[in-house]
Design an enzyme around this catalytic site. Structure first.
Site, PDB file in Angstrom:
ATOM      1  N   TYR A 166       1.712   5.505  -2.557  1.00  0.00           N
ATOM      2  CA  TYR A 166       2.072   6.891  -2.276  1.00  0.00           C
ATOM      3  C   TYR A 166       3.436   7.244  -2.846  1.00  0.00           C
ATOM      4  O   TYR A 166       3.711   8.415  -3.133  1.00  0.00           O
ATOM      5  CB  TYR A 166       1.993   7.149  -0.767  1.00  0.00           C
ATOM      6  CG  TYR A 166       0.567   7.061  -0.317  1.00  0.00           C
ATOM      7  CD1 TYR A 166      -0.301   8.128  -0.498  1.00  0.00           C
ATOM      8  CD2 TYR A 166       0.047   5.875   0.211  1.00  0.00           C
ATOM      9  CE1 TYR A 166      -1.642   8.035  -0.148  1.00  0.00           C
ATOM     10  CE2 TYR A 166      -1.282   5.774   0.564  1.00  0.00           C
ATOM     11  CZ  TYR A 166      -2.125   6.856   0.383  1.00  0.00           C
ATOM     12  OH  TYR A 166      -3.448   6.750   0.718  1.00  0.00           O
TER      13      TYR A 166
ATOM     14  N   ARG B 121     -12.091 -10.335  -9.613  1.00  0.00           N
ATOM     15  CA  ARG B 121     -10.937  -9.860 -10.363  1.00  0.00           C
ATOM     16  C   ARG B 121      -9.933 -11.009 -10.510  1.00  0.00           C
ATOM     17  O   ARG B 121     -10.138 -12.102 -10.000  1.00  0.00           O
ATOM     18  CB  ARG B 121     -10.271  -8.681  -9.649  1.00  0.00           C
ATOM     19  CG  ARG B 121      -9.693  -9.000  -8.272  1.00  0.00           C
ATOM     20  CD  ARG B 121      -8.905  -7.831  -7.733  1.00  0.00           C
ATOM     21  NE  ARG B 121      -8.387  -8.089  -6.395  1.00  0.00           N
ATOM     22  CZ  ARG B 121      -7.266  -7.550  -5.922  1.00  0.00           C
ATOM     23  NH1 ARG B 121      -6.566  -6.748  -6.675  1.00  0.00           N
ATOM     24  NH2 ARG B 121      -6.868  -7.813  -4.693  1.00  0.00           N
ATOM     25  N   ARG B 122      -8.856 -10.739 -11.243  1.00  0.00           N
ATOM     26  CA  ARG B 122      -7.731 -11.665 -11.379  1.00  0.00           C
ATOM     27  C   ARG B 122      -8.141 -13.035 -11.925  1.00  0.00           C
ATOM     28  O   ARG B 122      -7.627 -14.059 -11.492  1.00  0.00           O
ATOM     29  CB  ARG B 122      -7.019 -11.848 -10.039  1.00  0.00           C
ATOM     30  CG  ARG B 122      -6.267 -10.613  -9.585  1.00  0.00           C
ATOM     31  CD  ARG B 122      -5.580 -10.860  -8.272  1.00  0.00           C
ATOM     32  NE  ARG B 122      -4.476  -9.936  -8.071  1.00  0.00           N
ATOM     33  CZ  ARG B 122      -3.650  -9.965  -7.044  1.00  0.00           C
ATOM     34  NH1 ARG B 122      -3.801 -10.902  -6.129  1.00  0.00           N
ATOM     35  NH2 ARG B 122      -2.667  -9.101  -6.930  1.00  0.00           N
TER      36      ARG B 122
ATOM     37  N   HIS C 220     -10.715   1.056  -8.613  1.00  0.00           N
ATOM     38  CA  HIS C 220     -10.050   2.019  -7.731  1.00  0.00           C
ATOM     39  C   HIS C 220      -8.587   2.177  -8.118  1.00  0.00           C
ATOM     40  O   HIS C 220      -8.056   3.297  -8.184  1.00  0.00           O
ATOM     41  CB  HIS C 220     -10.162   1.544  -6.278  1.00  0.00           C
ATOM     42  CG  HIS C 220      -9.317   2.323  -5.329  1.00  0.00           C
ATOM     43  ND1 HIS C 220      -9.626   3.610  -4.927  1.00  0.00           N
ATOM     44  CD2 HIS C 220      -8.155   2.018  -4.686  1.00  0.00           C
ATOM     45  CE1 HIS C 220      -8.709   4.053  -4.086  1.00  0.00           C
ATOM     46  NE2 HIS C 220      -7.800   3.102  -3.931  1.00  0.00           N
ATOM     47  N   PHE C 221      -7.932   1.071  -8.393  1.00  0.00           N
ATOM     48  CA  PHE C 221      -6.513   1.095  -8.736  1.00  0.00           C
ATOM     49  C   PHE C 221      -6.275   1.882 -10.027  1.00  0.00           C
ATOM     50  O   PHE C 221      -5.289   2.600 -10.162  1.00  0.00           O
ATOM     51  CB  PHE C 221      -6.026  -0.356  -8.893  1.00  0.00           C
ATOM     52  CG  PHE C 221      -4.554  -0.523  -8.744  1.00  0.00           C
ATOM     53  CD1 PHE C 221      -3.924  -0.232  -7.547  1.00  0.00           C
ATOM     54  CD2 PHE C 221      -3.784  -0.988  -9.808  1.00  0.00           C
ATOM     55  CE1 PHE C 221      -2.558  -0.402  -7.399  1.00  0.00           C
ATOM     56  CE2 PHE C 221      -2.422  -1.156  -9.661  1.00  0.00           C
ATOM     57  CZ  PHE C 221      -1.804  -0.855  -8.463  1.00  0.00           C
ATOM     58  N   HIS C 222      -7.207   1.758 -10.979  1.00  0.00           N
ATOM     59  CA  HIS C 222      -7.044   2.489 -12.237  1.00  0.00           C
ATOM     60  C   HIS C 222      -7.342   3.977 -12.080  1.00  0.00           C
ATOM     61  O   HIS C 222      -6.889   4.783 -12.911  1.00  0.00           O
ATOM     62  CB  HIS C 222      -7.928   1.869 -13.321  1.00  0.00           C
ATOM     63  CG  HIS C 222      -7.330   0.644 -13.938  1.00  0.00           C
ATOM     64  ND1 HIS C 222      -7.384  -0.596 -13.327  1.00  0.00           N
ATOM     65  CD2 HIS C 222      -6.638   0.457 -15.085  1.00  0.00           C
ATOM     66  CE1 HIS C 222      -6.759  -1.487 -14.085  1.00  0.00           C
ATOM     67  NE2 HIS C 222      -6.295  -0.877 -15.145  1.00  0.00           N
TER      68      HIS C 222
ATOM     69  N   HIS D  37       0.831  -1.205   0.000  1.00  0.00           N
ATOM     70  CA  HIS D  37       0.000   0.000   0.000  1.00  0.00           C
ATOM     71  C   HIS D  37       0.860   1.246   0.000  1.00  0.00           C
ATOM     72  O   HIS D  37       0.532   2.235  -0.668  1.00  0.00           O
ATOM     73  CB  HIS D  37      -0.941   0.034   1.199  1.00  0.00           C
ATOM     74  CG  HIS D  37      -1.907   1.187   1.118  1.00  0.00           C
ATOM     75  ND1 HIS D  37      -3.082   1.118   0.410  1.00  0.00           N
ATOM     76  CD2 HIS D  37      -1.845   2.450   1.618  1.00  0.00           C
ATOM     77  CE1 HIS D  37      -3.719   2.283   0.481  1.00  0.00           C
ATOM     78  NE2 HIS D  37      -2.983   3.101   1.202  1.00  0.00           N
TER      79      HIS D  37
END
Length: 583
Positions: free
Chosen positions: A239, A449-450, A386-388, A235
């Site tokens: 950042y 997913r995945r 969210h990741f995209h 995580h």
């Protein structure tokens, strides 16, 4: 007289240009693989067998989330340090050495992944040369040792890049002992310290457990332990990608808007908060892991909520700075000033739209962070959506927009076509809106997913609104638009490189400040203090959970053997076999 970066720092410009092109190459390959995934999952066009989907997924994640982002990061951080300190690096040979180490690590990792497409991967060191372990490389899935060695070389190269920036700052400080750290350099140094803290977990996981395991030195690993060490880093690395984007928003958007940064002290506070808070919360990715006590998960959730503060401070400071610039350009009214912003500038528009998408990502991220509501969307396409929005737009779109300013700076050549650049950033925003919206919606009704085959046999997903077909169409359409946008970006970069030299390049400067470093408490520049506090917070957050995991599962696990990912393309035959043997 032209005042481009290449005129001031010609040696450093060559390294930065090389880092940028390494980043663009990873973006090109990873982006194309993203289109292959989207079309395969939605069953629009299938170029590959489902067994190869996981090789594509691994390459897409590693190339975009690690290689693309960090190569671009080391480029702009080198620019930020040398520009703000007004001096070159101490030794460009050292700079080239860490760049070459990162390239070697990237190539080694990529080759290990792409050999997964071969039916008979060559055996080296007694194991097939492949790494279908996805971006997170969870045990007991096992990659070839070269995959882990490549990751180590890449990360160590990034560590040495940090040493390079610190050496440059130390040389500057010896000549300017009473000066405050310039804001861009302060942002680089705090991000680097944060990177050293957060990569300790993944380095420990690879060097002590996964690499010896893949080499046969140890017989097994503790999957929960290595998974937790990954998320100690996993995580926080988000950042590490975002902080250079934040830096661009702070020091470039106000200038492009025609004004100044609202507050230098607030910007420093934000980066100190990221250093302190970004690492001790990785367990919020493990809410469904049964081997971690609920109390530790609650602590991680609380820590994650605190991390909203620097993002909210950034939104306030950057928007206030943009408003100041717009009003200097004649903007009036409560919202009328928005029309005065330079929306025809692809650098400004790309960064502004990336920031807008990041605001949306913040809302979906709050869902991920909450324990109970996370159970609804955990391991679904919501997480991918969210990741995209974060790395796929807030970071990627900011980097692409910034490249329209940086490439002329480091090459001395004017941007090939600003109109194409403007269309490209708009297309990226539109494409990601379609794709991420559909992914978030599908996560709400449990689309996993995945997996190459998301639809279960004998089961139909039922969206609250729309249909699965409509959602898949949005994903496919978004992926195609994103690919067109990526092609336009790469075309612009290539043709700019063949453009003639130009004097029409903006000066190599960044925004001034309305409230400067003299208004910031000097304690903000005490990097030793903030690093020490960050380490203490990590110790508090992770000592007891890790001790509990080791106590219950052992340091090297309960005899768990490695598994290479193998799939049978003809799933129908497998199902028929199962039916025959089932009573």
């Amino acid at each position: 007289m032209r005042n481009a970066y290449i005129d001031q720092f010609p040696a450093e410009a060559k390294v930065i240009k090389a880092a940028f092109w390494s980043s663009f190459l990873a973006l090109a390959i990873g982006g194309l693989l993203g289109l292959v995934q989207a079309l395969h999952r939605t069953d629009v066009v299938r170029f590959i067998d489902s067994a190869d989907y996981y090789t594509v997924l691994t390459a897409h994640g590693v190339l975009l989330a690690i290689t693309f982002t960090i190569f671009f990061l080391v480029g702009i951080f080198t620019w930020a340090v040398t520009t703000s300190l007004e001096r070159g690096v101490v030794d460009t040979r050292f700079t080239w050495s860490w760049y070459v180490m990162m390239v070697v690590g990237s190539v080694l990792t990529a080759v290990t992944i792409f050999t997964g497409f071969l039916e008979d991967a060559p055996e080296i060191l007694g194991a097939p040369l492949n790494a279908d372990v996805l971006f997170t490389f969870y045990a007991p899935l096992q990659a070839h040792p070269f995959f882990y060695v490549g990751l180590v070389l890449f990360v160590v190269g990034s560590w040495l890049a940090g040493v390079d920036w610190f050496r440059t700052w130390w040389a500057w400080r010896s000549e300017n002992p009473d000066e405050r750290i310039p804001l861009p350099t302060f942002m680089v140094l705090t991000t680097t310290l944060f990177w050293y803290v957060c990569t300790f977990g993944v380095a420990l996981s690879i060097l002590v457990f996964l690499l010896p395991w893949s080499l046969g030195i140890v017989d097994s690993v503790n999957p929960l332990l290595t998974r937790t060490l990954f998320w100690y880093f996993g995580h926080a690395v988000v950042y590490f990608w975002l902080m250079p984007a934040y830096m661009m928003w702070y020091i470039m958007l106000p200038k492009l808007s025609g004004g100044k940064l609202f507050s230098d002290p607030l910007a420093r506070v934000v980066f100190v908060l990221f250093l302190l808070l970004s690492t001790p919360l990785g367990i919020h990715h493990q809410y469904l892991d049964p081997g971690i006590a609920e109390g530790y998960k609650f602590i991680a959730m609380t820590n994650t909520m605190f991390l909203l503060l620097p993002s909210l401070l950034t939104a306030f400071t950057v928007v206030a700075s943009m408003e100041h610039g717009a009003r200097q350009r004649g903007g009036e009214g409560y919202l009328g000033w928005l029309r005065a912003l330079p929306w025809r500038d692809p650098v400004f528009t790309g960064m502004a739209l990336a920031g807008l998408m990041f605001a949306a990502a913040g809302f979906s991220g709050m869902i991920n962070a909450g324990m109970n509501i996370n159970y609804l969307v955990h391991n679904t396409w919501w997480v991918v959506g969210h990741f995209h929005l974060t790395v796929g737009t807030a970071v990627a779109l900011t980097f692409m927009a910034a490249a329209y300013w940086f490439i002329p700076q480091v090459t001395g050549k004017a941007l090939w076509n600003r109109s194409v650049a403007l269309g490209q950033v708009l297309l990226w925003f539109i494409g990601m809106t379609f794709m991420s919206n559909a992914m978030h919606r599908s996560g709400l009704f449990g689309m996993p997913r995945r997996t190459a085959e998301p639809q279960y046999s004998g089961f139909e997903f039922e969206p609250a609104a729309g249909t699965v077909g409509e959602i898949n169409a949005q994903v496919a359409l978004g992926a195609v638009i994103l690919t067109v946008s990526l092609a336009l970006f790469l075309l612009n970069m290539v043709l700019t490189s063949f453009n003639g030299s130009s004097d029409a390049i903006p000066d190599n400067t960044y925004a001034g400040t309305l409230s400067g470093p003299e208004d910031a408490p000097e304690i903000l520049d005490n990097l030793k203090l903030w690093t020490a506090i960050a380490i203490v917070l990590v110790i508090f957050a992770y000592t007891l959970p890790l001790a509990s995991i080791i106590e219950n599962g052992g340091l090297f696990g309960p005899g768990i053997e490695g598994r290479q990912l193998t799939l049978v393309p003809d799933t129908t035959a497998v199902l028929e076999t199962v039916r025959e043997v089932m009573p």
